[in-house]
Design an enzyme around this catalytic site. Structure first.
Site, PDB file in Angstrom:
ATOM      1  N   PRO A  10       1.177  -1.172  -0.458  1.00  0.00           N
ATOM      2  CG  PRO A  10      -0.299  -1.038   2.071  1.00  0.00           C
ATOM      3  CD  PRO A  10       0.721  -2.274   1.019  1.00  0.00           C
ATOM      4  CG  ASN A  11      -0.637   4.287   1.703  1.00  0.00           C
ATOM      5  OD1 ASN A  11      -0.897   4.967   0.800  1.00  0.00           O
ATOM      6  ND2 ASN A  11      -0.419   3.528   2.542  1.00  0.00           N
ATOM      7  NE  ARG A  18       3.233   7.017   2.129  1.00  0.00           N
ATOM      8  CZ  ARG A  18       3.968   6.426   2.941  1.00  0.00           C
ATOM      9  NH1 ARG A  18       3.967   5.451   2.300  1.00  0.00           N
ATOM     10  NH2 ARG A  18       3.166   5.776   4.235  1.00  0.00           N
ATOM     11  CE1 TYR A  23       9.004   4.703   2.609  1.00  0.00           C
ATOM     12  CE2 TYR A  23       7.945   6.764   3.087  1.00  0.00           C
ATOM     13  CZ  TYR A  23       7.748   5.634   3.361  1.00  0.00           C
ATOM     14  OH  TYR A  23       7.477   5.150   4.794  1.00  0.00           O
ATOM     15  CG  ASN A  72       8.465  -2.114   0.170  1.00  0.00           C
ATOM     16  OD1 ASN A  72       7.846  -1.962   0.917  1.00  0.00           O
ATOM     17  ND2 ASN A  72       9.085  -0.960  -0.353  1.00  0.00           N
ATOM     18  CB  ALA A  75       1.229   0.013   6.448  1.00  0.00           C
ATOM     19  CD  GLU A  99      10.203  -7.978   5.867  1.00  0.00           C
ATOM     20  OE1 GLU A  99      10.310  -7.102   6.253  1.00  0.00           O
ATOM     21  OE2 GLU A  99      10.218  -9.069   6.517  1.00  0.00           O
ATOM     22  CG  HIS A 101      10.852  -2.699   4.231  1.00  0.00           C
ATOM     23  ND1 HIS A 101       9.819  -2.309   4.785  1.00  0.00           N
ATOM     24  CD2 HIS A 101      11.343  -3.918   5.590  1.00  0.00           C
ATOM     25  CE1 HIS A 101       9.343  -3.603   5.053  1.00  0.00           C
ATOM     26  NE2 HIS A 101      10.080  -4.219   5.270  1.00  0.00           N
ATOM     27  NE  ARG A 108       9.529   5.917   8.623  1.00  0.00           N
ATOM     28  CZ  ARG A 108       9.038   6.209   7.832  1.00  0.00           C
ATOM     29  NH1 ARG A 108       8.798   5.349   6.699  1.00  0.00           N
ATOM     30  NH2 ARG A 108       7.811   6.506   7.410  1.00  0.00           N
TER      31      ARG A 108
END
Length: 144
Positions: A10-11, A18, A23, A72, A75, A99, A101, A108
């Site tokens: 998502p996103n 964004r 990012y 990735n 969320a 995985e 990121h 964070r």
């Protein structure tokens, strides 16, 4: 290996606009081009969905086609046990799932420090922007 699924949660369709301070300013299309340029003879099948069920379906497809995955989960990383179970189906079939990121989740907010996916993934690479994907692809290309 002739194909790698690069799945984005998502996103991530909003990359480039964004939170560019976290990012970056590059888009998923640019990521596709970048990975394609270094993956000689390998099809980069890059997809993005804001829908958990669609991502799960794609992971089922990876099992059926025996296709390695760069994921990735965005969320969904922190709470999607359904996505975790789908990743486990892939890795239990002997197919790698890495995985990735863009940012370092451990640098964070505290809620980002936990991944329910990591425990069933083949490996995790985080914090290097698009370099996280390149490193994951490099690892997949090195596998026998």
């Amino acid at each position: 290996m002739t194909r790698v699924l690069v799945l984005n949660g998502p996103n991530l369709n909003r990359l480039g606009t964004r939170e560019p301070e976290i990012y970056g300013t590059a888009t998923l299309d640019e990521l596709r081009d970048e990975l394609g340029a270094v993956a000689e003879g390998v099809e980069i099948d890059l997809r993005q969905s804001n829908d958990e069920a669609e991502l799960i379906g794609w992971l089922h497809e990876a099992v059926d086609a025996r296709t390695p995955v760069i994921l990735n989960p965005a969320a969904f990383t922190h709470y999607s046990y359904a996505l975790r179970d789908a990743v486990a189906l892939v890795t239990e079939a002997g197919i790698p799932v890495i995985e990735v990121h863009l940012s370092n989740p451990h640098a964070r907010e505290e809620f980002r420090h936990t991944s329910v996916i990591s425990g069933v993934a083949t490996g995790v690479i985080a914090g290097f922007g698009f370099g996280s994907y390149r490193l994951a692809l490099d690892q997949l290309l090195r596998r026998p």
